[in-house]
Structures are given as structure tokens and as C-alpha cells.
Design an enzyme around this catalytic site. Structure first.
Site, PDB file in Angstrom:
ATOM      1  N   ALA A   1     -72.651 -19.419 -24.411  1.00 51.91           N
ATOM      2  CA  ALA A   1     -71.304 -19.687 -23.918  1.00 51.91           C
ATOM      3  C   ALA A   1     -70.640 -18.353 -23.618  1.00 51.91           C
ATOM      4  O   ALA A   1     -71.073 -17.315 -24.114  1.00 51.91           O
ATOM      5  CB  ALA A   1     -70.517 -20.438 -24.981  1.00 51.91           C
TER       6      ALA A   1
ATOM      7  N   GLY B   1     -75.561 -21.498 -26.157  1.00 59.03           N
ATOM      8  CA  GLY B   1     -75.426 -22.464 -25.073  1.00 59.03           C
ATOM      9  C   GLY B   1     -76.558 -22.371 -24.052  1.00 59.03           C
ATOM     10  O   GLY B   1     -76.901 -23.356 -23.400  1.00 59.03           O
TER      11      GLY B   1
ATOM     12  N   GLU C   1     -79.271 -24.304 -25.395  1.00 63.24           N
ATOM     13  CA  GLU C   1     -78.843 -25.709 -25.355  1.00 63.24           C
ATOM     14  C   GLU C   1     -79.021 -26.292 -23.954  1.00 63.24           C
ATOM     15  O   GLU C   1     -79.402 -27.450 -23.787  1.00 63.24           O
ATOM     16  CB  GLU C   1     -77.387 -25.833 -25.829  1.00 63.24           C
TER      17      GLU C   1
ATOM     18  N   GLU D   1     -75.296 -18.870 -32.971  1.00 67.01           N
ATOM     19  CA  GLU D   1     -73.858 -19.141 -33.125  1.00 67.01           C
ATOM     20  C   GLU D   1     -73.317 -18.787 -34.502  1.00 67.01           C
ATOM     21  O   GLU D   1     -72.194 -18.299 -34.618  1.00 67.01           O
ATOM     22  CB  GLU D   1     -73.555 -20.616 -32.806  1.00 67.01           C
TER      23      GLU D   1
HETATM   24  N1  3HC Z   1     -70.149 -14.052 -23.623  1.00 68.95           N
HETATM   25  C1  3HC Z   1     -69.438 -13.074 -23.011  1.00 68.95           C
HETATM   26  N2  3HC Z   1     -69.882 -11.808 -22.878  1.00 68.95           N
HETATM   27  C2  3HC Z   1     -71.098 -11.526 -23.383  1.00 68.95           C
HETATM   28  C3  3HC Z   1     -71.884 -12.494 -24.015  1.00 68.95           C
HETATM   29  C4  3HC Z   1     -71.373 -13.812 -24.124  1.00 68.95           C
HETATM   30  N3  3HC Z   1     -72.078 -14.791 -24.711  1.00 68.95           N
HETATM   31  N4  3HC Z   1     -73.047 -11.921 -24.415  1.00 68.95           N
HETATM   32  C5  3HC Z   1     -72.968 -10.641 -24.025  1.00 68.95           C
HETATM   33  N5  3HC Z   1     -71.807 -10.406 -23.404  1.00 68.95           N
HETATM   34  C6  3HC Z   1     -71.375  -9.136 -22.790  1.00 68.95           C
HETATM   35  C7  3HC Z   1     -71.205  -8.040 -23.819  1.00 68.95           C
HETATM   36  O1  3HC Z   1     -69.913  -8.060 -24.367  1.00 68.95           O
HETATM   37  C8  3HC Z   1     -71.460  -6.802 -23.002  1.00 68.95           C
HETATM   38  O2  3HC Z   1     -70.291  -6.541 -22.270  1.00 68.95           O
HETATM   39  P1  3HC Z   1     -69.884  -5.020 -21.940  1.00 68.95           P
HETATM   40  O3  3HC Z   1     -71.025  -4.458 -21.168  1.00 68.95           O
HETATM   41  O4  3HC Z   1     -68.621  -5.156 -21.224  1.00 68.95           O
HETATM   42  O5  3HC Z   1     -69.743  -4.368 -23.290  1.00 68.95           O
HETATM   43  C9  3HC Z   1     -72.531  -7.251 -22.004  1.00 68.95           C
HETATM   44  O6  3HC Z   1     -72.452  -8.677 -21.983  1.00 68.95           O
HETATM   45  C10 3HC Z   1     -73.931  -6.842 -22.375  1.00 68.95           C
HETATM   46  O7  3HC Z   1     -74.170  -7.224 -23.723  1.00 68.95           O
HETATM   47  P2  3HC Z   1     -74.975  -6.274 -24.720  1.00 68.95           P
HETATM   48  O8  3HC Z   1     -74.438  -4.896 -24.662  1.00 68.95           O
HETATM   49  O9  3HC Z   1     -75.002  -6.967 -26.039  1.00 68.95           O
HETATM   50  O10 3HC Z   1     -76.422  -6.291 -24.052  1.00 68.95           O
HETATM   51  P3  3HC Z   1     -77.852  -6.324 -24.707  1.00 68.95           P
HETATM   52  O11 3HC Z   1     -78.818  -6.315 -23.592  1.00 68.95           O
HETATM   53  O12 3HC Z   1     -77.947  -5.309 -25.796  1.00 68.95           O
HETATM   54  O13 3HC Z   1     -77.951  -7.746 -25.447  1.00 68.95           O
HETATM   55  C11 3HC Z   1     -77.735 -10.118 -25.660  1.00 68.95           C
HETATM   56  C12 3HC Z   1     -77.912  -8.923 -24.715  1.00 68.95           C
HETATM   57  C13 3HC Z   1     -78.952 -10.236 -26.589  1.00 68.95           C
HETATM   58  C14 3HC Z   1     -77.614 -11.349 -24.836  1.00 68.95           C
HETATM   59  C15 3HC Z   1     -76.481  -9.900 -26.538  1.00 68.95           C
HETATM   60  O14 3HC Z   1     -75.395  -9.587 -25.696  1.00 68.95           O
HETATM   61  C16 3HC Z   1     -76.066 -11.083 -27.346  1.00 68.95           C
HETATM   62  O15 3HC Z   1     -76.598 -11.295 -28.418  1.00 68.95           O
HETATM   63  N6  3HC Z   1     -75.075 -11.857 -26.868  1.00 68.95           N
HETATM   64  C17 3HC Z   1     -74.471 -12.926 -27.592  1.00 68.95           C
HETATM   65  C18 3HC Z   1     -75.355 -14.128 -27.639  1.00 68.95           C
HETATM   66  C19 3HC Z   1     -74.670 -15.253 -28.363  1.00 68.95           C
HETATM   67  O16 3HC Z   1     -74.137 -15.078 -29.437  1.00 68.95           O
HETATM   68  N7  3HC Z   1     -74.669 -16.436 -27.771  1.00 68.95           N
HETATM   69  C20 3HC Z   1     -74.064 -17.557 -28.361  1.00 68.95           C
HETATM   70  C21 3HC Z   1     -72.656 -17.651 -27.885  1.00 68.95           C
HETATM   71  S1  3HC Z   1     -71.775 -18.966 -28.668  1.00 68.95           S
HETATM   72  C22 3HC Z   1     -72.320 -20.350 -27.863  1.00 68.95           C
HETATM   73  O17 3HC Z   1     -73.181 -20.281 -27.045  1.00 68.95           O
HETATM   74  C23 3HC Z   1     -71.631 -21.617 -28.228  1.00 68.95           C
HETATM   75  C24 3HC Z   1     -72.349 -22.810 -27.674  1.00 68.95           C
HETATM   76  O18 3HC Z   1     -73.143 -23.374 -28.688  1.00 68.95           O
HETATM   77  C25 3HC Z   1     -71.412 -23.838 -27.177  1.00 68.95           C
END
Ligand code: 3HC
Ligand code: NAI
Length: 698
Positions: free
Chosen positions: A63, A102, A105, A125
Site C-alpha cells: 500500500a 498489499g 495481496e 505490515e
Molecule cells: N509506500 C510509500 N512509499 C514507499 C513505500 C510504500 N509502501 N515503500 C517504499 N517507499 C518509498 C520510500 O519512502 C523511499 O522514498 P524516498 O526515496 O523518497 O526516501 C523509496 O520508496 C524507496 O524505498 P527504499 O529506500 O526503502 O528502497 P529499497 O530499495 O531499499 O527498499 C523496499 C525497497 C524493500 C520495497 C522497501 O522500501 C520497503 O520495505 N517498503 C515498505 C514495504 C511495506 O511495508 N509494505 C507494506 C505496506 S502496508 C500495506 O501494504 C497494507 C496493506 O496490507 C493494505
């Protein structure tokens, strides 16, 4: 047509491609685009099967976290997923990079999943204080069974493609995502394979329906380390609904759980921490586009406690290391400890059986500083005395190639001073790792007055490459973390003089969520070091001195502020310590009073926050969030409290300033007077976060 999602047709295969950099997060535009393209593909009679794939570096990474806490925008993710799942034509998710949250998902709502071999799949999450909110807790157990589902959902760590294949999460390992996905669809069509909708397939949860202990045992194992956190328990409950309830009811309950967590203080803190960590990698005041210098080999000076751990961190990330000692004996010892460490991890199943040998092969242990010649980065981890550091850096000048970055791992010493002993102060900076360095994630990157911007960028990038969390700080005694910690240490000692006991102080700190209190930490580190240094400087600390005079040096002597039974690390309150404290107070004519837990908490935390305010005023840290990153990753600050500065904002700066002023007077301690910045923010009704917002706007 959507800007970020496209539909193309290759003969009878429709290819839906999400292209929304950097990580294809599921913003409203992406959700809308997927919905539109899937509908169009279903409506196109020429299309018989559909691939859902992503452009750029990764499959959908989840997400869009920036949308949480804002009013929801249509379409809801669950509606998009229903459209995919209900498609009469097969939909295949073709995954590369990371399919997270997401993103996974979405893939689970597809009828089939295929992935490239480097792909990673997970529901992280919980790490944001959430649970999967779009069917992940209901579909994943149906795909892989409840045990692995609990591991992935409650633990939050992703799995690789090979494990996903073995457990039925994906059907095949493919070469390229789009081409591999397309080939897979053609095969499905040729074989006329029936669609597999996970919602309708209870085969993998049948055993747990009959015997719920399969599920409860997995939950017990995964929540062992979740003290204080809400999300892991709520996530486990949600997986339980998959076992106990029909799919649609489970989905509804999952959604309720998700919405509750999104609004929780814990999740807000954890989401803040996610962005704080990424913000910390952006160095204030460095020109845009400053490039990192290449780092292909690292030399580490000193194979002691820190040098060994640092070498392990580099080898873990595949970076070759030259590890340098002063003698064969010290080298052998250091190399032996690393090998043992890795072997123990391999024996526990933490790394593959052949990893210790492979990693040791990346470390070239040698005697003599003249061996630094081929290193692009040198990290000095020798004894903590200025004279030794200066001698070492002076010698480095002779042997290191031009342009190499020269880092010191000093905990307290002045890097500007160290830099003066070389002819290249622009290449000198601090890389302050934390013990145990192969485990702790923080690396304070210390910017000295002459450090070149590209040297700083190099240090930050290499720290991230070896899976550390860098935070850039300025030169001062103890940098950010230890400087703040010293304020806590001072108050904890004072509290003993007022009537508190070590176990009472520690209990308050651990109840707050820190892994250890100040006295247990002192026992772990060894009390004799501070004692000797006090003696050298002619300083007294009567209780600590009395302990050391009684031979109580901490864990290593089986007693310190606590007693330890042979071979055990658990700290047991010791009546002898209480007696020793009482005697010391009597000798000094001090009166004990009852110190409340509330006072202890305030006096442990507020002085650190006060110091944090000074650190910001002096520009030692550029942002409050950088200070929080230091505490989250260097000292085990509970992630659900965001970090000391974030937490301070939630308590209220006016309250904190007032209490500090009160304690300054009450305990006759001018060091507790609120810092000017804290006073100013408190008077204006502002937060530390307002500083970050203001500096961003500037
Ligand atoms: N939403 C918004 N921005 C995000 C994001 C997300 N899910 N994931 C990453 N970003 C942004 C980061 O803030 C960063 O922004 P910046 O360059 O402005 O600082 C950019 O994307 C790159 O991220 P990273 O520096 O972390 O890049 P990496 O290549 O090191 O890692 C990644 C990539 C493994 C995808 C890591 O970013 C990550 O773990 N992201 C979060 C994943 C996550 O937690 N997903 C679950 C979200 S909650 C959800 O999905 C709810 C659902 O169940 C409904
Ligand atoms: P240590 O005493 O375990 O190891 C130091 C090693 O350096 C010894 O093996 C010694 O033989 C070697 N050495 C000395 N002079 C050398 C030289 N000229 N060339 C090559 N090797 C040399 O010390 P430790 O704990 O590893 O500390 C190292 C540095 O890291 C210090 O500056 C310390 O302040 C800092 N540090 C220590 C932390 C800790 O918790 N121990 C945490 C963070 C930083």
C-alpha cells in the site's frame, strides 16, 4: 487511460503493467489503473489470459504508506482484488523484486503466481504496526498453510522465491517477469488449467480446523519477542479468522482489525520510524547529485570486539575485507571469534551450512598497517586513546591510496583532531558502529569540519549496503547517542542517592520498552572501565566506586549492581547491594525518600530529550528524526514509541520543559534546566516535528 498502469495485448495474452516509481506502491492512481486495465482485459474478447506485472525495480511493494491516516480514496483495494479474483479469465501475477504487503495481496488474489528467482515475497505490515488489510491474512494461510502464514504475517519477514515455490505460494520460477509471465499464461491456456481462487480452497487449512494447536503453537513461537506490541497479536487473531470463519466473514474481521491498527498510536510511531530511517540517508547540506566513491574493498584496523563485528557485517554483504592486526596472536584470536560466531549461527539454521567458510574466505587477515594499500575505505577500530588514533592515521597517510575514505570507529574522541594527523582531512570521518557490530543496525556517520561531501555520501551508501542504518551526526563528546545516554546515566546514579534501588530504576525503563535498564547495562559493559577512568580524572561516584572496591565489576565477576548465578546472564537483585547503598548514604549523611516510578521515568527520559534539543540547536543532528533513528537502531528504543523526540512530542514539550525546570530546582541540578530550544518550542506550543517540517519547506 491510466498514467501508471497500462494494458497491452500479445495475441491472446493481455499484459497489465504497473509503472509507478519508485516501488509501484498502491496509490489511488495505481489501484484505479489496475481496476480499469483488468476490466478492459476481461471485456476484450481477443484476450484469453492476463499477466499482471510491474516495470522498474520491483513488483508492487505494498500500500502507499503516505496515504494512511488520510481520507480513503476509491477504489478500495479489496474491490480491485475482487475484480481480479472473479475474472473468468486466468490472471497471473509475474513477480520480480519484492512483492510486499498489499503487493503480495494483489498477487494472492490472482489465480496463479510466478516469480524470478531473486524475488522476495512477504507481508511485512506488522513492522508498521499493522496487519495485512486486503485479504492477506485470509488468502495466505489458504496458499501455504497456517504455520508458514503465521510465520510470515506475525513475524513480518519475507521469503525467497525458492521457499515460495516449495510451499505453493508460486507455481514456477521464471526468467524475466513479463516474458516469463506471458509464457506461463500460454501454457495455462494450452493445458486448459482450471482457475485457482484461494478464497474457495480450504485444503491447506483443513488440518488446523481439525486441530487448532497447529495454529496456536505457531502463534506462541512467533509472538515470543513481541512484548509491548499490539500488531503481532492482532495479526495472529486475523489468521485465526481464516481457520474459524468463512472467507467473507474473515475478510470483514481482518478489515476491522486493520482499521483499528491504522488509527493506533503504535502504528503511527512505526510508520514515522519507517520514513525517519529513509530520511536519515539524505544528508543535509550535501549538494544534490554528489556521487559516492567506489568501494570494492575495505580494510579494518583492529580485530577486537568492534573490528571483528564490523568485518563480519561487510563479509555478510559480500564485501571483501582486509583485517589488520598488530600481531599474529591478536589476529588469530579475532579470526577465531568470527568463525565461531558464524558457525553458531549456521548451527541454529540462521545461515546456510556453507556460509561460514564462504564468509571467512572474504576476510584476508594480515599483520601490519602497510597492507591497507588496495582498500577504498579504511575503518579504524583500535584502542580508544587519542595518541594511538593519531599515530595510526598518520601512518595510514603513507600507505593508503589517494581518494580512500578514512573512518574511525571511536565512541568519544574528536574526529577533527584525528583528521589533523593526516594530509587528507577531507577524506576523514567517523563511522561509529554499535556493539555487537555484526548485529546492531545503527552506524553514526560523523561529519568532521573538513569532511568532503562525497566522502560522507560514500560512508552513508556503504553503511546501507551492509544493511546498517546510517545517521549523520556532528563532532561532539559521545556524538548523538552516547551524549544523550550520559544524561540518563547521570540521573540514574543520582536516583540511588535519593532512595531508589537499581532494580526499581531498571524495571521502570524496561517497562517503558527499552531492552535493558541503565544498571543492568552497566553490569553488562563492566563497571571497572568507568571506575578506572574516574580514578584517572580524580572524580568520585561513591556508590559505583564502593561496588568496584568490593570487586563487583558486573557480569564478568558474577556481581555488580546485581548478582549473577554461574553461567547466567539474568540479573538478580542483591540485598548486599542494598546494604552497600544504605551504608554509603549513611556515611555521606544522605536521607532516603520514596521515589515514585513516575519520577524515575521522567528523570530517565526527559534529560535525554533535553540533550536532544541541545544537539539540534548546535546542529550536531540535522533533524529530530535523525536522533530518533539513533535511538531506535542503536539502543533498542521501542519502535512503537517512535524514538525519544517523537515520543516527546506526544507527551507535550510544555509538560517536559516544566518538569525539567521542577527537577532542576528540586534536586539542585542546573544541568536539568530546559534547553533554550525546548523552552522556545514549549512556549510556542510547538513540537520537534515542526522543526523538520519547517526545514523541509525552507
Ligand atoms: N509506500 C510509500 N512509499 C514507499 C513505500 C510504500 N509502501 N515503500 C517504499 N517507499 C518509498 C520510500 O519512502 C523511499 O522514498 P524516498 O526515496 O523518497 O526516501 C523509496 O520508496 C524507496 O524505498 P527504499 O529506500 O526503502 O528502497 P529499497 O530499495 O531499499 O527498499 C523496499 C525497497 C524493500 C520495497 C522497501 O522500501 C520497503 O520495505 N517498503 C515498505 C514495504 C511495506 O511495508 N509494505 C507494506 C505496506 S502496508 C500495506 O501494504 C497494507 C496493506 O496490507 C493494505
Ligand atoms: P578491543 O580492545 O577489543 O580491540 C582493539 C584491537 O585493536 C585489539 O585487538 C588490538 O590488538 C588492535 N590494535 C591496536 N592497535 C592497533 C594498530 N595500530 N593496528 C591494528 N590493530 C591494532 O577494542 P574495541 O572494543 O573493539 O574498541 C575499538 C574501538 O571501537 C575503540 O575506539 C572503541 O571506543 C570503539 N567502540 C567500542 C565499542 C564497544 O562497545 N566495545 C562500541 C563502539 C565503538
Amino acid at each position: 487511460m491510466s498514467e501508471v498502469v497500462k494494458l497491452e495485448r500479445h495475441d491472446e495474452v493481455g499484459i497489465v503493467t504497473v509503472d509507478s516509481p519508485p516501488v509501484n506502491a498502491l496509490s489511488a492512481a495505481v489501484r484505479g489503473g489496475i481496476l480499469e486495465c483488468i476490466k478492459a482485459a476481461i471485456a476484450d474478447p481477443a484476450i484469453k489470459g492476463i499477466v499482471l506485472t510491474c516495470a522498474g525495480r520491483t513488483f508492487i511493494a505494498g500500500a502507499d504508506i503516505t496515504e494512511f491516516g488520510k481520507p480513503p480514496k476509491a477504489p478500495a483495494l479489496n474491490d480491485v482484488l475482487s475484480e481480479i479474483e472473479n475474472s473468468p479469465k486466468p490472471v497471473v501475477a509475474a513477480i520480480h523484486g519484492t512483492a510486499l504487503g498489499g503487493g503480495l495481496e494483489v498477487a494472492l488474489a490472482c489465480h496463479f503466481r510466478v516469480a524470478v528467482k531473486e524475488a522476495r515475497l512477504g507481508l511485512p505490515e506488522v513492522k508498521l504496526g499493522l496487519l495485512p488489510g486486503a485479504g492477506g491474512t485470509q488468502r495466505l494461510p489458504r496458499a501455504v498453510g497456517p504455520e508458514l502464514a503465521v510465520k510470515m504475517i506475525v513475524g513480518g519477514d519475507p521469503i525467497g522465491a525458492a521457499e515460495a515455490l516449495k510451499n505453493g505460494l508460486i507455481e514456477e520460477i521464471i526468467e524475466g517477469p513479463a516474458s516469463g509471465g506471458e509464457a506461463f499464461v500460454r501454457k495455462l491456456l494450452a493445458e486448459k488449467r482450471p482457475l485457482r481462487r484461494l478464497r474457495d480452497d480450504d485444503s491447506k487449512i483443513a488440518a488446523a480446523k481439525a486441530d487448532r494447536s497447529i495454529f496456536t503453537n505457531a502463534v506462541a513461537a512467533m509472538t515470543k519477542k513481541s512484548r509491548g506490541l499490539e500488531a503481532p497479536f492482532a495479526a495472529a487473531d486475523a489468521v485465526g479468522y481464516a481457520i474459524d470463519l468463512p472467507f467473507d466473514e474473515g475478510l470483514k474481521k481482518e478489515r476491522e482489525g486493520f482499521l483499528k491498527l491504522v488509527a493506533s498510536d503504535q502504528s503511527k510511531a512505526q510508520r514515522y520510524a519507517f520514513f525517519a530511517e529513509r530520511e536519515a540517508a539524505k544528508i543535509a547540506g550535501v549538494p544534490d547529485g554528489t556521487k559516492s566513491r567506489p568501494v570494492n574493498r575495505v580494510a579494518i584496523l583492529g580485530a577486537g570486539t568492534m573490528g571483528g563485528g564490523i568485518a563480519m557485517s561487510f563479509a555478510n554483504a559480500g564485501v571483501p575485507v582486509t583485517l589488520i592486526e598488530t600481531g599474529e596472536e591478536q589476529l588469530k584470536r579475532g579470526m577465531g571469534i568470527m568463525q565461531k560466531n558464524w558457525e553458531a549461527t549456521a548451527a541454529r539454521g540462521g545461515i546456510p551450512a556453507d556460509a561460514p567458510a564462504k564468509r571467512m574466505a572474504l576476510i584476508n587477515g594480515v599483520v601490519g598497517i602497510e597492507n591497507v594499500g588496495d582498500a577504498d575505505l579504511v575503518i579504524e577500530a583500535v584502542f580508544e586513546t587519542m595518541a594511538v588514533k593519531k599515530e595510526v592515521f598518520g601512518k595510514l597517510d603513507q600507505y593508503v591510496k589517494p581518494g580512500a575514505v578514512l573512518a574511525s570507529n571511536t565512541s568519544y574522541l574528536n574526529i577533527d583532531e584525528i583528521a589533523k594527523s593526516t594530509k587528507r582531512p577531507q577524506d576523514v570521518l567517523g563511522m561509529h558502529f554499535f556493539s555487537p557490530a555484526n548485529v546492531m543496525k545503527l552506524c553514526e556517520i560523523v561529519r568532521a569540519d573538513k569532511t568532503a561531501p562525497d566522502a560522507l555520501v560514500t560512508a552513508v551508501n556503504i553503511a546501507r549496503k551492509i544493511a546498517k542504518v546510517p545517521a549523520v551526526v556532528g563532532v561532539c563528546d559521545g556524538f548523538v547517542g552516547n551524549r544523550m545516554l550520559a544524561q540518563r546515566g547521570k540521573q540514574s546514579e543520582k536516583l540511588l542517592f535519593e532512595g531508589a534501588l537499581p532494580q526499581q530504576v531498571d524495571a521502570v525503563v524496561t517497562k517503558f520498552g527499552m531492552p535493558m535498564g541503565p544498571f543492568a547495562m552497566g553490569d553488562l559493559a563492566g563497571l571497572d572501565i568507568g571506575w578506572r577512568s574516574r580514578k584517572d580524572r580524580g572524580i568520585k561516584s561513591e556508590i559505583a566506586d564502593a561496588l568496584c572496591e568490593a570487586g563487583r565489576f558486573g557480569q564478568k565477576t558474577g556481581k555488580g549492581y546485581y548478582k549473577y548465578e554461574a553461567g547466567s546472564r539474568s540479573a538478580l537483585p542483591d540485598p548486599e547491594v542494598e546494604k552497600l547503598i544504605d551504608e554509603t548514604l549513611a556515611r555521606l549523611g544522605r536521607k532516603k525518600r520514596v521515589v515514585s516510578d513516575d519520577e524515575i521515568l521522567e528523570r530517565m527520559m526527559y534529560p535525554m530529550i533535553n540533550e536532544g534539543a541541545k544537539i539540534l540547536e548546535e546542529g550536531i543532528a540535522a533533524r529530530p528524526s535523525d536522533i530518533d533513528v539513533v535511538w531506535l537502531y542503536g539502543y533498542g528504543w521501542p519502535i512503537y514509541r517512535g524514538g525519544p523526540m517523537f515520543w516527546a512530542d506526544s507527551v507535550g514539550l510544555k509538560h517536559i520543559a516544566d518538569r525539567l525546570a521542577f527537577y532542576a530546582k528540586e534536586t539542585n541540578d542546573p544541568s536539568l534546566e530546559p534547553a533554550p530550544l525546548l523552552k522556545k518550542l514549549a512556549a510556542e506550543g510547538k513540537t520537534f516535528a515542526s522543526l523538520a517540517a519547517a526545514s523541509k519547506a525552507a
